[in-house]
Design an enzyme around this catalytic site. Structure first.
Site, PDB file in Angstrom:
ATOM      1  N   GLU A   1       0.865  -1.178   0.000  1.00 28.01           N
ATOM      2  CA  GLU A   1       0.000   0.000   0.000  1.00 28.01           C
ATOM      3  C   GLU A   1       0.898   1.223   0.000  1.00 28.01           C
ATOM      4  O   GLU A   1       1.812   1.332   0.814  1.00 28.01           O
ATOM      5  CB  GLU A   1      -0.861   0.049   1.267  1.00 28.01           C
ATOM      6  CG  GLU A   1      -2.050  -0.884   1.243  1.00 28.01           C
ATOM      7  CD  GLU A   1      -2.849  -0.802   2.549  1.00 28.01           C
ATOM      8  OE1 GLU A   1      -3.629  -1.720   2.786  1.00 28.01           O
ATOM      9  OE2 GLU A   1      -2.651   0.174   3.307  1.00 28.01           O
TER      10      GLU A   1
ATOM     11  N   TYR B   1     -10.644  -4.516   3.570  1.00 28.77           N
ATOM     12  CA  TYR B   1      -9.690  -4.053   4.580  1.00 28.77           C
ATOM     13  C   TYR B   1     -10.488  -3.836   5.867  1.00 28.77           C
ATOM     14  O   TYR B   1     -11.317  -2.935   5.939  1.00 28.77           O
ATOM     15  CB  TYR B   1      -9.073  -2.738   4.101  1.00 28.77           C
ATOM     16  CG  TYR B   1      -7.945  -2.186   4.946  1.00 28.77           C
ATOM     17  CD1 TYR B   1      -8.004  -2.145   6.339  1.00 28.77           C
ATOM     18  CD2 TYR B   1      -6.794  -1.680   4.347  1.00 28.77           C
ATOM     19  CE1 TYR B   1      -6.984  -1.634   7.090  1.00 28.77           C
ATOM     20  CE2 TYR B   1      -5.760  -1.150   5.095  1.00 28.77           C
ATOM     21  CZ  TYR B   1      -5.856  -1.120   6.460  1.00 28.77           C
ATOM     22  OH  TYR B   1      -4.836  -0.587   7.213  1.00 28.77           O
TER      23      TYR B   1
ATOM     24  N   ASP C   1      -5.935   9.698   9.949  1.00 27.06           N
ATOM     25  CA  ASP C   1      -4.606   9.221  10.313  1.00 27.06           C
ATOM     26  C   ASP C   1      -4.104   9.832  11.604  1.00 27.06           C
ATOM     27  O   ASP C   1      -4.387  10.982  11.924  1.00 27.06           O
ATOM     28  CB  ASP C   1      -3.616   9.530   9.181  1.00 27.06           C
ATOM     29  CG  ASP C   1      -3.799   8.561   8.023  1.00 27.06           C
ATOM     30  OD1 ASP C   1      -3.645   7.345   8.252  1.00 27.06           O
ATOM     31  OD2 ASP C   1      -4.115   9.014   6.906  1.00 27.06           O
TER      32      ASP C   1
END
Lengths: 275, 408
Positions: A50, A176, A61
């Site tokens: 990734e 994911y 994040d």
């Protein structure tokens, strides 16, 4: 459609082990070092790669990947530069799946149709776009799938059974699973919770399931490798980049070996399913 | 533009559609972790809106706690000074907490209580929304965490102290560039990590659906009151409306009830900072282009590569690189005129308004007054102009003194 991704998960299944997915930010800490890291990942043991597309405002994040984005942007990273980096890397590696991960605005700004075309031409296999939930599938997901670019969706602990089918409907390549309620780099969930979540996903889909967010150590990766089809490590690797910069933010000589060494150690924790 | 039956051609007031779109703007661009919660807020708000008990409770607090309706005041000396249009101020700076922000915070905290949420988070730039959020949290005994950029903490010290006094925890945001957009990123990160118990009180008409329309609904009390008050003062509707725009909540609150009155001219005033040409400004419409940030598509300040650029304005409350999506749509449709005023123009008006009307305006509405100063002299004496005085300037006296070279 998933090409390299499907082939890689099939190979992992044949080997009887979980895969290692590594995340690094494109252009971090500078274009040259970033390309050197990318070129070493597969040999060091990354089964899927990734690559983060830097964005000024990475809302999902934590501090490590936020800092990586800012370092890359300060060193001149752009979306075209990220695609060029993939193209150069792909010339020497035709097998490892490449997944671009990031936020929608740089892609929207670049132009969706142009992005899909250029990403496929560069050798990208799939994209994960954090701020495009199923409610916005018309933006990028559907055009990407139509063009043969896998759109990999995040499923989370808050995605309940009622919502899961909608989340999985247009997901391709793999799913994911975000193991925690929170941002990247936060503390990990425990194995039992992850196992239950993966089992729940498997009831709804035949796609492989990769688990990420909060995984740092070889032990954690080894444990998840037994539960899921792959384990994703990002913040811990990105932090190693930060730890190997000099006072002026330049890469020290030991940076690339340090990161790749850690990838080797993560990979070694993924023995066979029996091991 | 995609055909959109929910947005009827004969009205500007029917948006958004079910997906939260105003034309191509708006939407729900958030991480999956938040998506179920966003849907829950939407459902809860829809239920509350049709519950007379909710509206009655809100109206009661607006009347007795906030002090609504706020006056519609004829600014006679400024009218005389500019020599043209008859100028009225909608006095939302007289609200409890000193700005329009409390209108929205009350609506949202009553919703949070209905949803049984026990922890409140908010972002703030100038600190006006942070103060209003801290206030309603004190009122209802809920813990409140306010994210604020470290640069804003420095230039809005009085408000930081007020928030702490009210029992809120002010968390300094150093990530990114340490301003309002980063405070909003940080609040979203908090929310992702605390989805079960936390309600995010967004302070402006931006963010993922349903926030832009929900905040608009709570602020529309401003325009609704102006309609009634102007009818009773002058026997007719105003001819023009002027309001400043950061995210755009005070402006949307004033504008929305008048959008379908074609004879009412509407002006939104963005912050031009040091000048649009200098690149140091906060005018997303005049100097930006459409993009996706903080859950919605709208006009944004951004680089060619789609990276968000820092806004600049002397007013921390306008210092945001985006604008509410409904404003973006109103701009494209041509219904609202979006203009701008510089730091320097706002500073001049800050002083002029203080001296001529005895009203110290916040730096935000001082931008609106700058545009009033430009158009009022060109208009006839029977032209009724309403400007939203959306906040008072007490919070700005330290920053303005510094700009003027005065040591306090």
């Amino acid at each position: 459609m998933s090409g390299r991704i499907a082939a890689r998960f099939a190979a992992l299944k044949a080997e009887g082990r979980g895969g290692l997915v590594t995340f690094l930010t494109a252009g971090d800490p500078d274009p040259g070092t970033s390309l050197a890291l990318l070129r070493g990942l597969s040999e060091a043991g990354a089964d899927l790669i990734e690559l983060g597309m830097p964005f000024s405002d990475p809302m999902a994040d934590g501090p490590a990947i936020q800092a990586a984005s800012l370092r890359a942007l300060a060193a001149g990273a752009t979306l075209p530069a990220t695609l060029a980096q993939v193209r150069r890397w792909r010339a020497d590696d035709d097998a490892t799946p490449m997944i671009l991960m990031g936020y929608y605005n740089p892609i929207y700004s670049y132009g969706v149709a142009r992005f899909i075309k250029d990403a496929l031409a560069a050798g990208v296999d799939g994209v994960i776009i954090v701020d495009l939930p199923p409610e916005e599938d018309g933006e990028l997901c559907l055009p990407a799938l139509e063009a043969g670019l896998n759109f990999i969706r995040l499923a989370t602990p808050t995605t309940d059974d009622a919502r899961l089918p909608a989340v999985l409907r247009h997901t391709a390549g793999f799913v994911y699973y975000v193991a925690i309620r929170g941002i990247t780099g936060a503390a990990a969930a425990d194995d039992q919770e992850i196992a239950a979540a993966v089992a729940r996903l498997k009831r709804h889909t035949d796609l492989p399931v990769a688990v990420g967010f909060g995984l740092r150590t070889p032990e954690q990766v080894g444990a998840v490798g037994k539960i899921a089809d792959a384990a994703v490590v990002g913040s811990a690797l990105v932090q190693l980049i930060a730890d190997n910069l000099d006072g002026d933010g330049r890469a020290k000589d030991g940076l690339v070996p340090a990161v790749l060494g850690q990838v080797r150690s993560l990979r070694s924790s993924l023995g066979t399913a029996e091991g | 533009m995609v055909y959109n039956p929910a947005m009827q051609k004969n009205s500007y007031r029917t948006g958004p559609d079910e997906q939260g779109h105003f034309g191509k703007y708006g939407g729900r661009f958030v991480a999956e972790t938040l998506m179920p919660l966003i849907l829950a807020v939407e459902q809860a708000y829809a239920a509350a809106k049709s519950d007379p008990a909710y509206q009655a409770e809100l109206d009661d607090y607006l009347a007795h706690y906030v002090g609504r309706p706020s006056p519609l005041y004829h600014a006679a000396r400024l009218t005389e000074h500019f020599g043209g249009a008859k100028i009225y101020f909608k006095r939302d700076e007289l609200n409890h907490t000193g700005s329009h922000k409390i209108n929205n915070c009350l609506g949202q905290i009553l919703l949070a209580r209905r949803m049984k949420k026990t922890r409140i988070i908010a972002e703030t730039g100038a600190g006006q929304h942070g103060v209003a959020a801290a206030t309603v949290c004190a009122l209802f005994g809920l813990p409140c965490i306010v994210y604020m950029g470290e640069e804003d903490i420095d230039r809005q010290r009085p408000n930081v102290f007020r928030m702490r006094l009210l029992g809120a925890e002010v968390r300094a945001v150093t990530s990114g560039t340490g301003t309002l957009k980063d405070a909003m990123n940080e609040a979203l990160r908090d929310w992702v990590a605390n989805v079960e118990d936390t309600f995010y009180i967004i302070g402006t008409v931006a963010g993922p659906h349903p926030y832009p329309s929900m905040v608009r609904d709570f602020q529309s009390v401003i325009g609704e009151e102006v309609r009634t008050q102007m009818m009773s003062a002058e026997g007719r509707l105003p001819d023009s409306l002027v309001a400043c725009i950061g995210g755009g909540s005070n402006a949307m609150g004033l504008f929305h009830p008048f959008l379908d009155d074609a004879d009412v001219q509407i002006f939104g005033v963005e912050a031009a900072g040091k000048g649009i040409d200098t690149g140091k400004h906060a005018a997303s419409i005049s100097g930006g282009r459409p993009g996706v940030l903080h859950g919605n598509r709208t006009y944004l300040l951004q680089t060619d590569d789609g990276q968000i650029i820092d806004a600049h304005s002397i007013s921390a409350g306008l210092d945001y690189p985006g604008i509410g999506p409904e404003h973006a749509w109103l701009r494209d449709s041509g219904r609202v005129n979006y203009v701008s005023a510089t730091d320097e123009e706002a500073l001049d008006m800050f002083q002029l308004c203080s001296q001529l009307e005895g009203i110290i305006p916040a730096l935000e509405p001082a931008h609106a007054l700058s545009h009033v100063a430009k158009i009022a002299p060109t208009l006839p004496a029977d032209h009724l102009l309403v400007m939203n005085m959306c906040g008072r300037g007490d919070k700005d006296v330290f920053a303005v003194a510094e700009k003027l070279g005065v040591t306090l």
